[in-house]
Structure formats: C-alpha cells, structure tokens
Design an enzyme around this catalytic site. Structure first.
Site, mmCIF file in Angstrom:
data_model
loop_
_atom_site.group_PDB
_atom_site.id
_atom_site.type_symbol
_atom_site.label_atom_id
_atom_site.label_comp_id
_atom_site.label_asym_id
_atom_site.label_seq_id
_atom_site.Cartn_x
_atom_site.Cartn_y
_atom_site.Cartn_z
ATOM 1 N N CYS A 103 50.563 40.005 30.138
ATOM 2 C CA CYS A 103 51.755 40.748 30.549
ATOM 3 C C CYS A 103 52.962 40.398 29.669
ATOM 4 O O CYS A 103 53.814 39.587 30.054
ATOM 5 C CB CYS A 103 52.099 40.545 32.012
ATOM 6 S SG CYS A 103 53.319 41.778 32.520
ATOM 7 N N CYS A 134 53.121 47.983 32.043
ATOM 8 C CA CYS A 134 53.994 46.836 32.254
ATOM 9 C C CYS A 134 55.196 47.288 33.085
ATOM 10 O O CYS A 134 56.094 47.945 32.555
ATOM 11 C CB CYS A 134 54.440 46.308 30.891
ATOM 12 S SG CYS A 134 55.316 44.758 31.014
HETATM 13 C C1 LIG Z 1 53.447 36.011 35.464
HETATM 14 C C2 LIG Z 1 52.447 37.120 35.265
HETATM 15 C C3 LIG Z 1 52.829 38.427 35.465
HETATM 16 C C4 LIG Z 1 51.923 39.456 35.269
HETATM 17 N N1 LIG Z 1 52.324 40.749 35.521
HETATM 18 C C5 LIG Z 1 51.441 41.759 35.410
HETATM 19 C C6 LIG Z 1 51.824 43.092 35.764
HETATM 20 O O1 LIG Z 1 52.949 43.351 36.174
HETATM 21 N N2 LIG Z 1 50.895 44.081 35.643
HETATM 22 C C7 LIG Z 1 49.635 43.818 35.209
HETATM 23 O O2 LIG Z 1 48.833 44.749 35.161
HETATM 24 N N3 LIG Z 1 49.248 42.561 34.846
HETATM 25 C C8 LIG Z 1 50.108 41.521 34.941
HETATM 26 N N4 LIG Z 1 49.722 40.244 34.622
HETATM 27 C C9 LIG Z 1 48.456 40.025 33.882
HETATM 28 C C10 LIG Z 1 47.196 40.042 34.748
HETATM 29 O O3 LIG Z 1 47.319 39.168 35.823
HETATM 30 C C11 LIG Z 1 46.013 39.649 33.869
HETATM 31 O O4 LIG Z 1 46.010 40.468 32.713
HETATM 32 C C12 LIG Z 1 44.698 39.833 34.607
HETATM 33 O O5 LIG Z 1 44.639 38.938 35.691
HETATM 34 C C13 LIG Z 1 43.511 39.620 33.659
HETATM 35 O O6 LIG Z 1 42.310 39.592 34.354
HETATM 36 P P1 LIG Z 1 41.100 38.670 33.847
HETATM 37 O O7 LIG Z 1 40.022 38.812 34.833
HETATM 38 O O8 LIG Z 1 40.833 38.932 32.420
HETATM 39 O O9 LIG Z 1 41.683 37.180 33.907
HETATM 40 P P2 LIG Z 1 42.029 36.354 35.220
HETATM 41 O O10 LIG Z 1 42.410 37.269 36.329
HETATM 42 O O11 LIG Z 1 42.995 35.322 34.785
HETATM 43 O O12 LIG Z 1 40.649 35.697 35.640
HETATM 44 C C14 LIG Z 1 39.923 34.822 34.792
HETATM 45 C C15 LIG Z 1 38.945 34.045 35.682
HETATM 46 O O13 LIG Z 1 38.017 33.340 34.855
HETATM 47 C C16 LIG Z 1 37.824 32.047 35.388
HETATM 48 N N5 LIG Z 1 37.362 31.170 34.294
HETATM 49 C C17 LIG Z 1 38.118 30.547 33.361
HETATM 50 N N6 LIG Z 1 37.308 29.843 32.535
HETATM 51 C C18 LIG Z 1 36.031 30.055 32.947
HETATM 52 C C19 LIG Z 1 34.767 29.610 32.491
HETATM 53 N N7 LIG Z 1 34.634 28.790 31.428
HETATM 54 N N8 LIG Z 1 33.651 30.006 33.158
HETATM 55 C C20 LIG Z 1 33.756 30.835 34.220
HETATM 56 N N9 LIG Z 1 34.945 31.296 34.708
HETATM 57 C C21 LIG Z 1 36.063 30.901 34.059
HETATM 58 C C22 LIG Z 1 39.178 31.671 35.966
HETATM 59 O O14 LIG Z 1 39.046 30.654 36.952
HETATM 60 C C23 LIG Z 1 39.638 33.002 36.548
HETATM 61 O O15 LIG Z 1 39.246 33.161 37.887
HETATM 62 C C24 LIG Z 1 50.602 39.174 34.848
HETATM 63 C C25 LIG Z 1 50.206 37.839 34.666
HETATM 64 C C26 LIG Z 1 51.097 36.819 34.875
HETATM 65 C C27 LIG Z 1 50.654 35.386 34.691
#
Ligand SMILES: Cc1cc2nc3c(=O)[nH]c(=O)nc-3n(C[C@H](O)[C@H](O)[C@H](O)COP(=O)(O)OP(=O)(O)OC[C@H]3O[C@@H](n4cnc5c(N)ncnc54)[C@H](O)[C@@H]3O)c2cc1C
Length: 432
Positions: A182, A362
């Site tokens: 983000c 965003c």
């Molecule tokens: C402050 C903030 C504001 C945001 N605002 C927005 C917004 O307004 N709109 C929007 O759309 N997005 C926003 N986001 C971004 C959004 O939250 C992420 O892009 C999204 O969560 C990505 O999803 P993901 O599954 O790739 O990663 P995540 O949701 O982070 O999940 C990754 C998972 O993998 C697990 N993991 C890590 N390492 C390993 C491993 N080796 N083996 C197995 N599992 C593992 C972790 O424990 C976690 O559960 C924001 C993020 C933050 C921090």
C-alpha cells in the site's frame, strides 16, 4: 489426495518423511492464501474434489488495510483481527508452520522440522518482509519515545496515542524505497494526523515533514497534483531523496541519508516529537533464496497469468509476486480468481484463459470523512470503478473505506466470492 494420516487438522508424516501430498499446497494464509483456498473449495464442488493445504505459521489474521484507521483512532486493532482457524475454509488442511525451502523440481515444500509437503500445484503467497532492523536503533525504540508505525499490529494503536499527544515540535513521516505494501499508506496517516491537529487548533504549532526516499509523492502521475495540493493545504514540508537510516529514541532524533540533485550524499539529523516509520520492505528471504525468485527476489511470474516463468505448476499472487501492480489487498481480490481458474484448469485439463490486468487500488484518506480513491492497472493506467473524477476526495469513498471494503474482505473475498465492481478507463477533465 493426501498421503499423510490426518486427525482433524493435525498431520502425521508418512514413512518417507513426507508430511503429506496434496493436489494444491498454498504457502501463506493471509489475504491471498485464504481467498485462493476458498475459491478452490467452491471450484472443487461437482466432482472436482481437490485436496488443499495451507502452510501458515500464524494463528492470527489481520485486515491490514484497517491499520491506517487504527493509527487514526477510527478502528481498534481488535476490529481488524480474527483467529486464523476461523478463516481456513472447511475441508482445507492447515499446516501450522512456516515454509523454510522450496524444491520445485521435486514438487515439494520443506518445513523447519525437515518434513516435506508434496503438491501437484503450488500457490506461493507469503506476503512481503518488513525489514525493521535495517534502521539502526528502530526496534529498540518502536512503540516508545514517540516512535510508531501503522505497519505493525503491535504498534499501530500507539500511532494514535502519539497523534493525540502532539502539541509542538515536528511530526515526521517516512516512506522508504518502493515497492512497499500500500504505497499510499505512509501519507494517509500523515493527512489524518494533520487534520486531527487542525480540528484541535494545533496545526500551526506542529511542523509536519514527509521524508521520502523517492522523488514523487505518488507513483501514478495522474494523482500527484491533488496529493500535492492536499499536502500544501496542511503546510506539510515534502523532503524527497531522504532515507531514514537510524533513530535515537530517547534523544528523539531521526537520522536521514540525503541524496542531493547532483548525487552527493549527506546526513541530516531531524529532531521529532513524533516519528511515524514505514519500514524498508522486500521479498521474504525464503523466496529470495529459492529457485522461485526473480532477480529482485520476488516470485518470478508472468504478469497476466500469474504462473511461474519456469515451473508450470507454480503460481504466485499478493505481495510476494514479482509483478508491478500496487501491492494491495485490492490487487489480491482480482488476482485470486485468475490463480484459482488456472490451477483448476491445470489439474482437471480444462481451458485456462483468465488473466489479471494489474488492478490495484489505494484509498487515500486526505482528511477524516474524505477519501481520494486511486484505482489503476499495469503501467499506471487510471481505471476507476465509478464515473466520478477520482482526483476529488469524497465522503462516499470514506464510507467505502470504513464500511464497505472491510465487509467485502471478511464476508465475500475471504469466502471465495468473486464479487467485483468493474473498473475501466474513463476520461476526465485535466483541471481538478
Ligand atoms: C498499513 C497498511 C495499510 C494498507 N492499506 C491498504 C489499503 O488501503 N487497501 C489495500 O487494498 N491494501 C492495503 N494494504 C496492503 C494489504 O494488506 C496487502 O497487500 C495484503 O494483505 C497482501 O496479501 P498477502 O496475502 O500477499 O500478504 P499477507 O496478507 O501479509 O499474508 C501473508 C501471510 O503469509 C504468512 N507467511 C509469511 N511467511 C511465511 C512462510 N515462510 N510460510 C508460510 N506462510 C508464511 C504470514 O504469516 C501471513 O499470514 C495495507 C497494508 C498495510 C500494512
């Protein structure tokens, strides 16, 4: 089907040290992993029963887009949290561990205890890595001395305490090199802090600084003028090419490396009353050190199909994917159906046509009650969902951000529903 013995969610290894073999193994049970698992369960109905496992170490799942609102006192952290167990779809096996290595040549993932989990198709989505320790002194002082971050579940509530305590000095907000998750989040909380000060008659007493490693306030040029106007309206000083390198919490000093226009590098020591840190971010080490990585360390995938560029049965989405879209949950919402369809096509022999266009969004909170909704696809092409000029901060978008999007996330997206408001290119006048 699974070769391991399964007792509820607990797996017992087979004689070969293999913990289990599944049709689909998903690494990471965050926004992407849960959404794909839920989508696969829906697709599995009607005779195409696929065995699915999620490898995920954490027992807590967070709605991270809500953390901006936590830092601004609108949500509590509790409102953004659910037990991971409550989100794992029925019938999906949860392997509660972190993947420690990938062996795509042997179709298996290694766990820290040396066990292996085999697959026919692998979905890689462990998110990205927050490199807190890359900034000297930060981990020692984070959560104290006015040093806060919305990027941490443990410290976002402290951001709100810091904002409320502000009554003089400097409020400093940092933004590291891209990509980060983000990209708008570092400035969202800055505008809300500034608006809070304005509403309490303290805006003139506090100097607000935005310290950015980059040279632009936002990566999509279309949205730069309204964001510059917003920053100017609050009297925020913009400091480009400033990278946070160290923090001295007790002395309330932040140290920046400053790159001049001529390339010369100097050091700046900035006193602060409050320091909101967005940490440097990068690919997880477990990906970077694996055969799945591209040169930058992210999972090497085709940007449209999300299929690995070398391993045909490996897919990636979310923050870990080596694609150029904005790393957002909004992107995950549109990536997941593509991965689900392509995995099912791979395993059942059907056609694979679904593609991802790089959509990300965003919602920039420019003040309490108003949001500028930036939506775009690959190459920074502006593609809004609504026929309204997206450069204008709106009350309706605040409702979207605080009510509709959390609902969409918990009740639709994570349950495998592909509900979507179609986005498309639209034309708007040049002037705001
Ligand atoms: C402050 C903030 C504001 C945001 N605002 C927005 C917004 O307004 N709109 C929007 O759309 N997005 C926003 N986001 C971004 C959004 O939250 C992420 O892009 C999204 O969560 C990505 O999803 P993901 O599954 O790739 O990663 P995540 O949701 O982070 O999940 C990754 C998972 O993998 C697990 N993991 C890590 N390492 C390993 C491993 N080796 N083996 C197995 N599992 C593992 C972790 O424990 C976690 O559960 C924001 C993020 C933050 C921090």
């Amino acid at each position: 089907m699974a070769r391991s013995v399964s007792t509820g969610n607990a797996l017992v290894p087979g004689e070969d040290g293999q913990l289990g073999a599944f049709d689909v193994v998903i690494v990471g049970g965050g926004a992407a992993g849960i959404t794909v698992a839920a989508g696969l369960r829906k697709y599995s109905r009607g005779g195409r029963n696929l065995s699915v496992a999620i490898i995920e170490p954490s027992d807590r799942h967070f709605y991270q887009p809500g953390w901006t609102l936590v830092g601004a006192g609108v949500f509590t952290m509790k409102q953004t949290e659910r037990p991971e167990a409550s989100l794992i779809p029925p019938g999906v096996c949860w392997i509660r561990a972190a993947a420690s290595a990938f062996e795509p040549e042997r179709d298996r993932v290694t766990l820290p205890n040396g066990m292996h989990v085999g697959y026919r198709a692998l979905v890689v989505c462990p998110g990205l890595q927050l490199n807190w320790s890359a900034i000297d002194g930060l981990t020692e002082t984070l959560g104290r001395n006015g040093v806060c971050s919305n990027y941490s579940a443990d410290h976002a509530e402290y951001t709100w305490r810091c904002i409320q305590a502000l009554d003089g000095g400097n409020a400093v907000f940092t933004q590291p090199a891209m990509p980060i998750k983000c990209a708008g989040a570092p400035q969202k909380i800055m505008y809300l802090a500034a608006d809070h000060l304005r509403r309490h008659g303290k805006l003139r007493d506090v100097g607000i600084d935005f310290m950015l490693t980059g040279e632009a306030i936002f990566g999509v040029p279309f949205f730069v003028p309204p964001l510059l106007a917003t920053a100017k309206g609050y009297g925020i000083r913009l400091n480009y090419r400033h990278t946070l390198t160290a923090v001295d919490g007790p002395a309330r000093k932040a140290i920046f490396s400053v790159t001049g226009a001529d390339g010369a590098v100097s050091e700046l020591v900035k006193p602060f009353s409050m320091l909101h840190v967005t940490p440097p971010q990068g690919a997880p080490d477990v990906i970077r050190n694996s055969p799945l990585a591209n040169e930058a360390g992210w999972v090497s995938v085709d940007p449209a199909t999300l299929r690995h560029t070398r391993y045909a049965n490996v897919f990636s989405l979310g923050d870990a994917a080596g694609t150029s879209n904005a790393k957002t949950a909004a992107a995950v919402r549109l990536q997941a159906p593509v991965v689900v369809r392509r995995v099912v096509a791979l395993l059942t022999g059907g056609p694979a046509t679904a593609t991802y266009d790089g959509y990300g969004s965003c919602p920039l909170t420019t003040e309490y009650g108003k949001v500028l909704l930036a939506e775009f696809t690959y190459g920074g092409k502006v593609e809004p969902s609504f026929p309204l000029d997206p450069r204008v901060p709106r009350k309706s978008n605040w409702l979207l951000k605080t009510r509709f999007l959390p609902y969409l996330y918990w009740n639709r997206m994570l349950r495998g529903s592909e509900i979507d408001i179609p986005h498309k290119p639209r034309r708007f006048e040049d002037a705001r």
